[in-house]
Write a protein that holds these residues in place. Structure first.
Motif, PDB file in Angstrom:
ATOM      1  N   GLU B 158       0.835  -1.206   0.000  1.00 35.56           N
ATOM      2  CA  GLU B 158       0.000   0.000   0.000  1.00 35.56           C
ATOM      3  C   GLU B 158       0.872   1.259   0.000  1.00 35.56           C
ATOM      4  O   GLU B 158       0.558   2.242  -0.671  1.00 35.56           O
ATOM      5  N   THR B 159       1.976   1.193   0.751  1.00 35.13           N
ATOM      6  CA  THR B 159       2.866   2.347   0.801  1.00 35.13           C
ATOM      7  C   THR B 159       3.517   2.568  -0.564  1.00 35.13           C
ATOM      8  O   THR B 159       3.631   3.711  -1.031  1.00 35.13           O
ATOM      9  N   ALA B 160       3.934   1.476  -1.192  1.00 36.05           N
ATOM     10  CA  ALA B 160       4.529   1.596  -2.528  1.00 36.05           C
ATOM     11  C   ALA B 160       3.511   2.152  -3.524  1.00 36.05           C
ATOM     12  O   ALA B 160       3.858   2.945  -4.399  1.00 36.05           O
ATOM     13  N   ASN B 161       2.250   1.755  -3.380  1.00 33.52           N
ATOM     14  CA  ASN B 161       1.201   2.291  -4.253  1.00 33.52           C
ATOM     15  C   ASN B 161       1.073   3.810  -4.080  1.00 33.52           C
ATOM     16  O   ASN B 161       0.847   4.534  -5.045  1.00 33.52           O
ATOM     17  N   LEU B 162       1.202   4.253  -2.825  1.00 37.16           N
ATOM     18  CA  LEU B 162       1.104   5.694  -2.571  1.00 37.16           C
ATOM     19  C   LEU B 162       2.251   6.430  -3.263  1.00 37.16           C
ATOM     20  O   LEU B 162       2.068   7.513  -3.817  1.00 37.16           O
ATOM     21  N   LEU B 163       3.419   5.817  -3.220  1.00 38.89           N
ATOM     22  CA  LEU B 163       4.570   6.433  -3.890  1.00 38.89           C
ATOM     23  C   LEU B 163       4.303   6.524  -5.395  1.00 38.89           C
ATOM     24  O   LEU B 163       4.574   7.546  -6.023  1.00 38.89           O
ATOM     25  N   PHE B 164       3.758   5.476  -5.929  1.00 37.71           N
ATOM     26  CA  PHE B 164       3.445   5.447  -7.353  1.00 37.71           C
ATOM     27  C   PHE B 164       2.400   6.523  -7.681  1.00 37.71           C
ATOM     28  O   PHE B 164       2.519   7.247  -8.660  1.00 37.71           O
ATOM     29  N   ALA B 165       1.370   6.604  -6.827  1.00 36.63           N
ATOM     30  CA  ALA B 165       0.294   7.570  -7.065  1.00 36.63           C
ATOM     31  C   ALA B 165       0.777   9.008  -6.877  1.00 36.63           C
ATOM     32  O   ALA B 165       0.184   9.938  -7.417  1.00 36.63           O
ATOM     33  N   ARG B 166       1.845   9.178  -6.108  1.00 39.02           N
ATOM     34  CA  ARG B 166       2.382  10.527  -5.904  1.00 39.02           C
ATOM     35  C   ARG B 166       2.889  11.108  -7.231  1.00 39.02           C
ATOM     36  O   ARG B 166       2.853  12.311  -7.455  1.00 39.02           O
ATOM     37  N   TYR B 167       3.354  10.240  -8.110  1.00 37.91           N
ATOM     38  CA  TYR B 167       3.922  10.716  -9.370  1.00 37.91           C
ATOM     39  C   TYR B 167       3.028  10.438 -10.572  1.00 37.91           C
ATOM     40  O   TYR B 167       3.113  11.148 -11.562  1.00 37.91           O
ATOM     41  N   SER B 168       2.199   9.385 -10.499  1.00 37.28           N
ATOM     42  CA  SER B 168       1.332   9.077 -11.636  1.00 37.28           C
ATOM     43  C   SER B 168      -0.059   9.635 -11.385  1.00 37.28           C
ATOM     44  O   SER B 168      -0.764   9.198 -10.484  1.00 37.28           O
ATOM     45  N   ARG B 169      -0.421  10.598 -12.210  1.00 37.33           N
ATOM     46  CA  ARG B 169      -1.750  11.204 -12.054  1.00 37.33           C
ATOM     47  C   ARG B 169      -2.833  10.171 -12.370  1.00 37.33           C
ATOM     48  O   ARG B 169      -3.874  10.146 -11.748  1.00 37.33           O
ATOM     49  N   PHE B 170      -2.573   9.350 -13.365  1.00 38.43           N
ATOM     50  CA  PHE B 170      -3.576   8.357 -13.733  1.00 38.43           C
ATOM     51  C   PHE B 170      -3.803   7.372 -12.590  1.00 38.43           C
ATOM     52  O   PHE B 170      -4.940   7.032 -12.273  1.00 38.43           O
ATOM     53  N   TYR B 171      -2.733   6.939 -11.971  1.00 37.35           N
ATOM     54  CA  TYR B 171      -2.878   5.931 -10.919  1.00 37.35           C
ATOM     55  C   TYR B 171      -3.717   6.474  -9.761  1.00 37.35           C
ATOM     56  O   TYR B 171      -4.570   5.773  -9.216  1.00 37.35           O
ATOM     57  N   GLY B 172      -3.460   7.724  -9.411  1.00 38.60           N
ATOM     58  CA  GLY B 172      -4.226   8.322  -8.319  1.00 38.60           C
ATOM     59  C   GLY B 172      -5.687   8.546  -8.695  1.00 38.60           C
ATOM     60  O   GLY B 172      -6.579   8.461  -7.863  1.00 38.60           O
ATOM     61  N   LEU B 173      -5.912   8.818  -9.974  1.00 34.36           N
ATOM     62  CA  LEU B 173      -7.268   9.187 -10.412  1.00 34.36           C
ATOM     63  C   LEU B 173      -8.086   8.025 -10.939  1.00 34.36           C
ATOM     64  O   LEU B 173      -9.245   8.195 -11.288  1.00 34.36           O
ATOM     65  N   ARG B 174      -7.478   6.836 -11.035  1.00 37.17           N
ATOM     66  CA  ARG B 174      -8.126   5.789 -11.815  1.00 37.17           C
ATOM     67  C   ARG B 174      -9.498   5.391 -11.276  1.00 37.17           C
ATOM     68  O   ARG B 174     -10.410   5.087 -12.040  1.00 37.17           O
ATOM     69  N   SER B 175      -9.675   5.428  -9.949  1.00 36.48           N
ATOM     70  CA  SER B 175     -10.989   5.026  -9.441  1.00 36.48           C
ATOM     71  C   SER B 175     -12.044   6.081  -9.774  1.00 36.48           C
ATOM     72  O   SER B 175     -13.217   5.745  -9.967  1.00 36.48           O
ATOM     73  N   GLU B 176     -11.632   7.338  -9.860  1.00 34.05           N
ATOM     74  CA  GLU B 176     -12.585   8.394 -10.240  1.00 34.05           C
ATOM     75  C   GLU B 176     -12.961   8.239 -11.712  1.00 34.05           C
ATOM     76  O   GLU B 176     -14.126   8.387 -12.090  1.00 34.05           O
ATOM     77  N   ILE B 177     -11.951   7.922 -12.536  1.00 30.35           N
ATOM     78  CA  ILE B 177     -12.217   7.734 -13.972  1.00 30.35           C
ATOM     79  C   ILE B 177     -13.167   6.549 -14.159  1.00 30.35           C
ATOM     80  O   ILE B 177     -14.110   6.602 -14.951  1.00 30.35           O
ATOM     81  N   ARG B 178     -12.924   5.490 -13.396  1.00 29.82           N
ATOM     82  CA  ARG B 178     -13.777   4.302 -13.499  1.00 29.82           C
ATOM     83  C   ARG B 178     -15.231   4.638 -13.154  1.00 29.82           C
ATOM     84  O   ARG B 178     -16.158   4.199 -13.826  1.00 29.82           O
ATOM     85  N   LYS B 179     -15.404   5.454 -12.106  1.00 31.22           N
ATOM     86  CA  LYS B 179     -16.763   5.818 -11.696  1.00 31.22           C
ATOM     87  C   LYS B 179     -17.494   6.531 -12.826  1.00 31.22           C
ATOM     88  O   LYS B 179     -18.649   6.236 -13.117  1.00 31.22           O
ATOM     89  N   VAL B 180     -16.796   7.476 -13.465  1.00 31.34           N
ATOM     90  CA  VAL B 180     -17.437   8.236 -14.546  1.00 31.34           C
ATOM     91  C   VAL B 180     -17.773   7.310 -15.709  1.00 31.34           C
ATOM     92  O   VAL B 180     -18.870   7.374 -16.269  1.00 31.34           O
ATOM     93  N   LEU B 181     -16.835   6.423 -16.054  1.00 36.60           N
ATOM     94  CA  LEU B 181     -17.087   5.503 -17.168  1.00 36.60           C
ATOM     95  C   LEU B 181     -18.240   4.556 -16.857  1.00 36.60           C
ATOM     96  O   LEU B 181     -19.107   4.321 -17.700  1.00 36.60           O
ATOM     97  N   LEU B 182     -18.227   4.035 -15.634  1.00 33.04           N
ATOM     98  CA  LEU B 182     -19.303   3.109 -15.259  1.00 33.04           C
ATOM     99  C   LEU B 182     -20.658   3.798 -15.311  1.00 33.04           C
ATOM    100  O   LEU B 182     -21.645   3.212 -15.738  1.00 33.04           O
ATOM    101  N   GLN B 183     -20.644   5.062 -14.890  1.00 36.50           N
ATOM    102  CA  GLN B 183     -21.906   5.795 -14.885  1.00 36.50           C
ATOM    103  C   GLN B 183     -22.387   6.047 -16.307  1.00 36.50           C
ATOM    104  O   GLN B 183     -23.587   6.162 -16.539  1.00 36.50           O
ATOM    105  N   SER B 184     -21.449   6.115 -17.250  1.00 35.34           N
ATOM    106  CA  SER B 184     -21.883   6.298 -18.629  1.00 35.34           C
ATOM    107  C   SER B 184     -22.458   4.990 -19.193  1.00 35.34           C
ATOM    108  O   SER B 184     -23.245   5.008 -20.129  1.00 35.34           O
ATOM    109  N   VAL B 185     -22.064   3.861 -18.605  1.00 35.15           N
ATOM    110  CA  VAL B 185     -22.619   2.570 -19.048  1.00 35.15           C
ATOM    111  C   VAL B 185     -23.918   2.275 -18.297  1.00 35.15           C
ATOM    112  O   VAL B 185     -24.925   1.888 -18.889  1.00 35.15           O
ATOM    113  N   LEU B 186     -23.878   2.458 -16.976  1.00 33.04           N
ATOM    114  CA  LEU B 186     -25.070   2.244 -16.137  1.00 33.04           C
ATOM    115  C   LEU B 186     -25.479   3.599 -15.563  1.00 33.04           C
ATOM    116  O   LEU B 186     -24.953   4.037 -14.545  1.00 33.04           O
TER     117      LEU B 186
END
Lengths: 472, 335
Positions: B158-186
């Motif tokens: 989990e700590t390594a993931n945080l380090l990754f998310a600190r630099y990757s905008r996509f990694y940090g945002l991916r759950s938000e992107i998923r929500k928007v996409l899912l909402q466009s399907v359902l």
């Protein structure tokens, strides 16, 4: 280091990158160090346990192979088996048996106060213990030559792709691969990458999304169990655990392929099984074949009449259930499968012509598949429930019809993430492929890989769900 | 199968990963209303400097959805002017550890408001969890991650993931992107979340809350005073009796020497002023803000201004976001 985390892929890239620059001996040493690093990433304190078990088993096996004295061989076998089962029993089952004993004594009017220990379960202990047991038993029965090098043996036990949750590797399958040089094979490497992507899709897209519904239903976050809640929770968990564990197995097998190793197949479209026997030939194959070879057959298998066969089936499945976890729910889960297989066997003996039909009608085939899927789902309720009483009350919810419009959305959500895996399984079953387009032209496989990456990036749930089988 | 096939496969994967990062940085961050707001608030918070003589002082309000939903910023701004300028910086689903390390980073990177008001329910100070990858990009410094690992009881992955998310905008945002996409399907997916009740844990005891929040408030005070920044705590009301722990909060704040603004308890506001089982409605936010404005003014040493229509603020600041979020998100995002 979870297989679906970025840090694992950084680790894997570094390991594979260095690996192909080295000779076999160096490769094995490097893989062993990497595997211990991988294991210590969880908790370095457990390294001592796996090291001790490895050293004892390695030397016991060598002396067993060298010795002609039957007593001495038996003693060495007993030492090795006791040590492995002792570790497993202590770390995994001590509190469970203590609690069960206290309950049993309390029930007969002898209440006792048992002090429970705060014991951390070493990751993967059930898996590497079974590998070690298979090794020592095979050496004892002369089916396998013991490893000459402790590095080779230690790598066989702790090779990181299978270390935490299998597939449980047979010594006769993996050890020779560890002991012989590996050649870089482009096709194998390509397949490895595709299997990893396929595994990530199963885990991140299917399992982690289904987990949202399964966890909510089983944790009571959807309210008290009603028919729709039970259906949602059970179906969602069925697809979650399948996507989760088959995804893990695909990633493990894919990672091994990147380094020139072949692991045994662990899943083959289990929800298309037409009987429970068939289910166990498709689900967690490395465990079911282990149980068959090291428990069911030594118990007598089907060689001593029908009654003994049913008994052996039940014992095997009950212990197989208990292997999954220190809870009576797993025992009941195993019991349902044991009973189901016994009944299936009994019925097939009553009507052999019906069960022997190699080409059943479409309707009959699907009736059987749907029926078996639901028996498996019923058993999953016990597997997932926190306790037996919770499982029973959850099942009672089937008699409570209730409807809210939100349930329809939840069913749509479940369909969105389970139907793709179902269709994928149908295609794989028909084409006899491990991953889609395996036997098609390369550009189609590239396109498939891109599709998987996109699906994982865009629809992968971010729930930090550890792989379910990591806890076993 | 040739090595070229492998090379092309790996190249395609790398291209897709790179495209996802570019998509997050160029499209999502510039077009998502939430991201535009958070990025702007982050930038503004970072630019805050101590007031020169005669200029308004800067108050930065930070926290979770209580800041966005329970506070009416225009009202606060009007009431505290001209002595104070009010700024806010908030992220959904964030808690004490998010903001302890978030403030640490903000202050280390040069932000110097005259005062900071942390706005949380008392229980948000008590729990150790963090929002996760999303908050890493905005709030955490890589050098703090090991300390955060033990504070939030994370594992190495989990700590390594945080380090990754600190630099990757996509990694940090991916759950938000998923929500928007899912909402466009359902399309009606947000309604599904109505099915889920909050997890029913063991009810907290006052002593547990007190022992957890006392050192945390002291740590926050220590952190802000190191940079010469005044610290305040704003505790919004909750419609759940027994969840407020007001005596514990007052006691802990007093020990740490922090002013706590906590005017209401659960029974003081009618249920009609709550939008869900956590947050105030816009009317409730207005009432709460009008109530705390003089208390804040008093604590900050400003002369409170009489009530002014909040629409004046929006006329003067057309870019300012209107407080409130879609009901669907309100249900998904607990504080």
């Amino acid at each position: 280091m979870l297989f679906d985390s970025p840090v694992f892929f950084v680790f894997l890239t570094a390991v594979v990158g260095c690996y192909w620059l080295l000779n076999r001996r160096q490769q094995n040493v490097m893989l062993l160090v990497a595997s211990y690093f991988f294991y210590g990433w969880w908790d370095w304190r457990f390294l001592g346990l796996i090291l001790l078990s490895t050293i004892v088993d390695f030397f016991c096996a060598r002396y067993i192979a060298r010795s002609t004295n039957r007593q001495k061989r038996k003693l060495l076998l007993t030492i090795s088996v006791s040590l492995n089962l002792g570790f497993l029993g202590f770390f995994k089952y001590f509190n469970f048996f203590a609690d069960s004993l206290a309950h049993a004594l309390g029930a007969v009017g002898m209440p006792v106060n048992i002090a429970f220990l705060r014991i951390l379960l070493p990751p993967g202990i059930s898996f590497y213990t079974f590998q070690a047991l298979a090794y020592i038993v095979d050496v004892y029965f002369g089916k396998l030559e013991p490893a000459e090098s402790i590095v080779d043996y230690a790598l066989f036990i702790s090779f990181f792709p299978h270390l935490i949750a299998g597939p449980i590797q047979r010594p006769s399958h993996l050890l020779p691969q560890v002991q012989s040089p590996r050649r870089f094979d482009s096709r194998q490497f390509f397949q490895g990458v595709l299997l990893i992507l396929s595994g990530l899709f199963r885990k991140c897209v299917i399992a982690d999304n289904c987990a949202l519904l399964a966890n909510s239903a089983f944790n009571g976050r959807m309210g008290s169990p009603t028919l729709p809640v039970v259906a949602l929770g059970t179906y969602a968990f069925a697809w979650q655990i399948y996507g989760d564990f088959s995804g893990y197995s695909d990633i493990a097998r894919g990672a091994a392929k990147l380094m020139g190793f072949e692991f045994m197949l662990n899943f083959r479209q289990p929800y298309l099984a037409t009987s429970l026997q068939d289910f166990w030939r498709r689900w967690h194959i490395s465990l079911s074949t282990w149980l068959r070879d090291y428990l069911y057959i030594p118990l007598g298998g089907s060689r001593h009449g029908e009654k003994r066969t049913y008994r052996n089936l039940m014992i095997t499945m009950l212990l197989g259930g208990l292997w999954h976890g220190a809870n009576w729910t797993f025992v009941v889960w195993g019991g349902i499968h044991g009973l189901g297989q016994s009944i299936g066997r009994f019925l097939s003996r009553l009507r052999p012509s019906a069960s022997d039909a190699s080409h059943p009608s479409w309707l009959r085939l699907w009736w059987k598949r749907i029926f078996i899927f639901h028996i498996v789902c019923l058993a999953w309720i016990f597997f997932r429930a926190q306790s037996l009483s919770y499982a029973v009350s959850f099942i009672r919810g089937l008699s409570v019809p209730a409807w809210r419009p939100e349930y329809a959305i939840a069913f749509k959500f479940l369909a969105l993430f389970s139907i793709p895996l179902f269709l994928l399984d149908l295609l794989l079953e028909n084409r006899r492929e491990e991953y889609l387009f395996e036997n098609k032209k390369v550009p189609l496989q590239w396109a498939y890989a891109c599709g998987l990456v996109l699906a994982v990036l865009l629809f992968g749930a971010n729930q930090s769900n550890a792989f379910i089988y990591f806890q076993f | 199968m040739s090595r070229r096939a492998i090379f092309v496969l790996l190249l395609l994967i790398a291209l897709l990963l790179g495209s996802a990062e570019l998509f997050a940085r160029l499209i999502v961050q510039r077009h998502s209303k939430v991201e535009v707001m958070v990025t702007r608030e982050h930038r503004e918070a970072l630019a805050l400097r101590p007031a020169a003589n005669g200029t308004p002082k800067q108050l930065l309000i930070v926290g979770n959805s209580f800041v966005g939903m329970d506070l009416d910023l225009p009202t606060l701004q009007q009431r505290l002017a001209p002595a104070w300028n009010v700024h806010r910086y908030w992220l959904y689903n964030t808690y004490y550890n998010d903001w302890y390390y978030g403030l640490k980073r903000l202050l280390a990177e040069g932000s110097r408001p005259d005062a900071i008001a942390v706005t949380f329910a008392t229980t948000s100070f008590q729990i150790s969890t963090i929002r996760g990858d999303y908050s890493s990009y905005y709030l955490f410094q890589p050098r703090d991650l090991l300390s955060l690992e033990s504070a939030a009881d994370l594992d190495n992955t989990e700590t390594a993931n945080l380090l990754f998310a600190r630099y990757s905008r996509f990694y940090g945002l991916r759950s938000e992107i998923r929500k928007v996409l899912l909402q466009s399907v359902l399309h009606d997916l947000p309604r599904m979340y109505n099915l889920f009740h909050p997890p029913s844990g063991t009810p907290l005891k006052g002593a547990t809350v007190s022992s957890a929040i006392t050192p945390r408030l002291a740590a926050l005070e220590q952190l802000t005073s190191r940079y010469g920044v005044r610290l305040l705590i704003i505790v919004p009301p909750l419609p759940r009796p027994g969840q407020e722990f007001q005596p514990e909060m007052r006691q802990a704040a007093a020990r740490a020497g922090i002013t706590v603004v906590m005017p209401y308890s659960s029974h003081d506001l009618p249920a009609s002023l709550y939008i869900d089982d956590v947050h105030l409605s816009p009317e409730g936010a207005l009432k709460f803000s009008e109530t705390i404005a003089p208390l804040l003014a008093d604590a900050l040493g400003a002369t409170p201004q009489p009530g002014v229509d909040a629409s004046d603020f929006h006329r003067d600041h057309p870019q300012a976001p209107v407080v409130g979020i879609p009901a669907a998100l309100a249900v998904q995002h607990r504080p």
